[in-house]
Design a protein around this motif. Structure first.
Motif, PDB file in Angstrom:
ATOM      1  N   ASP A  30       0.735  -1.178  -0.123  1.00 18.67           N
ATOM      2  CA  ASP A  30       0.007  -0.004   0.063  1.00 18.67           C
ATOM      3  C   ASP A  30       0.877   1.398   0.159  1.00 18.67           C
ATOM      4  OD1 ASP A  30       0.859   0.424   2.647  1.00 18.67           O
ATOM      5  OD2 ASP A  30      -0.593  -1.008   3.358  1.00 18.67           O
ATOM      6  N   PHE A  35      -3.690   2.608  -8.609  1.00 18.46           N
ATOM      7  CA  PHE A  35      -5.070   1.969  -7.916  1.00 18.46           C
ATOM      8  C   PHE A  35      -5.041   0.647  -8.484  1.00 18.46           C
ATOM      9  CE2 PHE A  35      -9.553   1.129  -8.718  1.00 18.46           C
ATOM     10  CZ  PHE A  35      -9.808   0.947  -7.546  1.00 18.46           C
ATOM     11  N   ARG A  36      -5.315  -0.369  -7.508  1.00 16.50           N
ATOM     12  CA  ARG A  36      -5.663  -1.700  -7.919  1.00 16.50           C
ATOM     13  C   ARG A  36      -6.880  -2.358  -7.454  1.00 16.50           C
ATOM     14  NH1 ARG A  36      -2.407  -2.548  -3.148  1.00 16.50           N
ATOM     15  NH2 ARG A  36      -3.072  -4.510  -1.726  1.00 16.50           N
ATOM     16  N   HIS A  38     -10.544  -2.261  -4.520  1.00 16.59           N
ATOM     17  CA  HIS A  38     -11.061  -1.595  -3.405  1.00 16.59           C
ATOM     18  C   HIS A  38     -10.909  -2.816  -2.310  1.00 16.59           C
ATOM     19  CE1 HIS A  38     -12.854   1.526  -5.889  1.00 16.59           C
ATOM     20  NE2 HIS A  38     -12.884   2.101  -4.763  1.00 16.59           N
ATOM     21  N   ARG A  49      -7.970   6.937   2.558  1.00 16.91           N
ATOM     22  CA  ARG A  49      -8.332   6.280   1.379  1.00 16.91           C
ATOM     23  C   ARG A  49      -9.988   6.075   1.186  1.00 16.91           C
ATOM     24  NH1 ARG A  49      -3.592   6.072  -1.158  1.00 16.91           N
ATOM     25  NH2 ARG A  49      -1.625   5.921  -0.129  1.00 16.91           N
ATOM     26  N   ASP A  51     -13.676   5.657  -0.080  1.00 15.67           N
ATOM     27  CA  ASP A  51     -13.924   6.075  -1.225  1.00 15.67           C
ATOM     28  C   ASP A  51     -15.568   6.217  -1.216  1.00 15.67           C
ATOM     29  OD1 ASP A  51     -14.990   6.210  -3.980  1.00 15.67           O
ATOM     30  OD2 ASP A  51     -13.110   5.196  -4.660  1.00 15.67           O
ATOM     31  N   ALA A  54     -17.613   4.621  -3.932  1.00 14.90           N
ATOM     32  CA  ALA A  54     -17.773   3.123  -3.917  1.00 14.90           C
ATOM     33  C   ALA A  54     -18.573   2.441  -2.769  1.00 14.90           C
ATOM     34  CB  ALA A  54     -16.078   2.726  -3.753  1.00 14.90           C
ATOM     35  N   GLN A  64     -15.918   1.440   1.789  1.00 21.46           N
ATOM     36  CA  GLN A  64     -14.621   0.910   0.915  1.00 21.46           C
ATOM     37  C   GLN A  64     -13.797   1.574   0.892  1.00 21.46           C
ATOM     38  OE1 GLN A  64     -15.285  -1.876  -1.145  1.00 21.46           O
ATOM     39  NE2 GLN A  64     -16.679  -2.169   0.297  1.00 21.46           N
ATOM     40  N   ARG A  66      -9.944   2.430  -0.890  1.00 21.35           N
ATOM     41  CA  ARG A  66      -8.950   2.465  -1.976  1.00 21.35           C
ATOM     42  C   ARG A  66      -7.872   1.750  -1.987  1.00 21.35           C
ATOM     43  NH1 ARG A  66     -10.436   5.523  -6.504  1.00 21.35           N
ATOM     44  NH2 ARG A  66      -8.131   5.833  -7.106  1.00 21.35           N
ATOM     45  N   HIS A  68      -3.960   1.080  -3.156  1.00 19.55           N
ATOM     46  CA  HIS A  68      -2.816   1.388  -4.172  1.00 19.55           C
ATOM     47  C   HIS A  68      -1.381   0.622  -3.864  1.00 19.55           C
ATOM     48  CE1 HIS A  68      -5.383   4.855  -3.959  1.00 19.55           C
ATOM     49  NE2 HIS A  68      -4.854   5.158  -5.174  1.00 19.55           N
TER      50      HIS A  68
END
Length: 283
Positions: A30, A35-36, A38, A49, A51, A54, A64, A66, A68
């Motif tokens: 992380d 971005f990969r 949620h 982070r 979201d 989402a 949710q 995010r 990374h």
């Protein structure tokens, strides 16, 4: 050899699995910029982070977060064939092509931030050309100089599959450089030995291997692997057969590599770093 080696771009077919920071798209971790996906709050409790969009779309109404991935480095290996056939070539032997490619690869890996290692083989694994992975700029020039000065002493390349014990099972980007003048079944054994890695077959050829010069008449030939000498009656019909054999050999190699889901990189006559970049960009 004192000039800066040519640099080329390479990329991985999947996210890097290394642990140290680098230039490749990574997996896991992380704090990065890429971005990969949620995860819900219980798996990744990071308020920075969150979201909201989402979260509103989640049917279970879970918060949710995010995720990374930070960029990672990836180990790069060169496994090189330095058997007797690699001394063939005019005006420059295939070993010179290998030296240019190896120097450029080591330099490109250093510039990218990846550890680079090398193992060379003939009938045995060559201890004088066995380098564990490290991130060192000086390796490029030294490796190129050693290969340029190398005088092959082994006739065959039977030890090439043994290099898998050196490269280990940790996934790496592995360049397998050879003229691949071996039975196809032996080649399949090589590819099986390195199946844990992302393999790039580098085929080093010289045109005179398949199109000997000279006019019709007696042509002296030397087997680069065994050193055996013989005379051949060179004639137009035989020239056509040799050209056909070269085409069939190229297609046979492509077929074996395709079975392993690999795409070969052919380097013939001279090394062109831009052509290597195009191989990765167009692939």
């Amino acid at each position: 050899m004192d000039a800066t080696p040519a640099e080329f771009f390479y990329r991985l077919p999947a996210p890097a699995s290394g642990l140290r920071p680098g230039a490749h798209r990574g997996q896991g971790g992380d704090g990065g910029l890429e971005f990969r996906g949620h995860a819900d709050w219980l798996r990744a409790p990071d308020a920075r982070r969150l979201d909201l969009r989402a979260t509103l779309r989640d049917p279970f109404q879970r918060w949710q977060v995010r995720l990374h991935s930070p960029p990672r480095a990836q180990t790069v290996w060169l496994v090189a064939d330095v058997s007797g056939s690699m001394a063939f070539g005019a005006p420059r032997p295939k070993l010179a092509l290998l030296a240019d490619f190896a120097s450029s690869l080591a330099w490109s890996a250093w510039r990218t931030g990846d550890p680079f290692g090398c193992v060379a083989c003939d009938d045995r694994v060559r201890e004088d050309l066995l380098w564990p992975p490290a991130h060192q700029a000086g390796r490029a020039l030294e490796l190129g100089a050693r290969l340029h000065a190398l005088q092959p002493v082994g006739h065959g390349s039977r030890a090439l599959a043994q290099a898998a014990a050196v490269t280990g099972r940790g996934r790496a980007l592995l360049f397998l450089a050879s003229d691949f003048h071996v039975p196809l079944e032996e080649l399949r054994g090589w590819l099986s030995a390195f199946a844990a890695h992302w393999v790039v077959p580098v085929v080093l050829w010289d045109q005179r291997e398949f199109e000997p010069g000279g006019r019709a008449g007696l042509l002296p030939l030397v087997d680069a692997e065994s050193g055996e000498r013989r005379l051949l009656w060179w004639r137009p019909a035989l020239r056509a057969r040799w050209a056909q054999a070269a085409h069939e050999r190229r297609e046979a190699l492509k077929a074996v590599f395709a079975q392993a889901r690999l795409r070969p990189l052919f380097i013939e006559e001279r090394f062109d770093a831009d052509a290597v970049t195009r191989y990765f960009v167009q692939g």
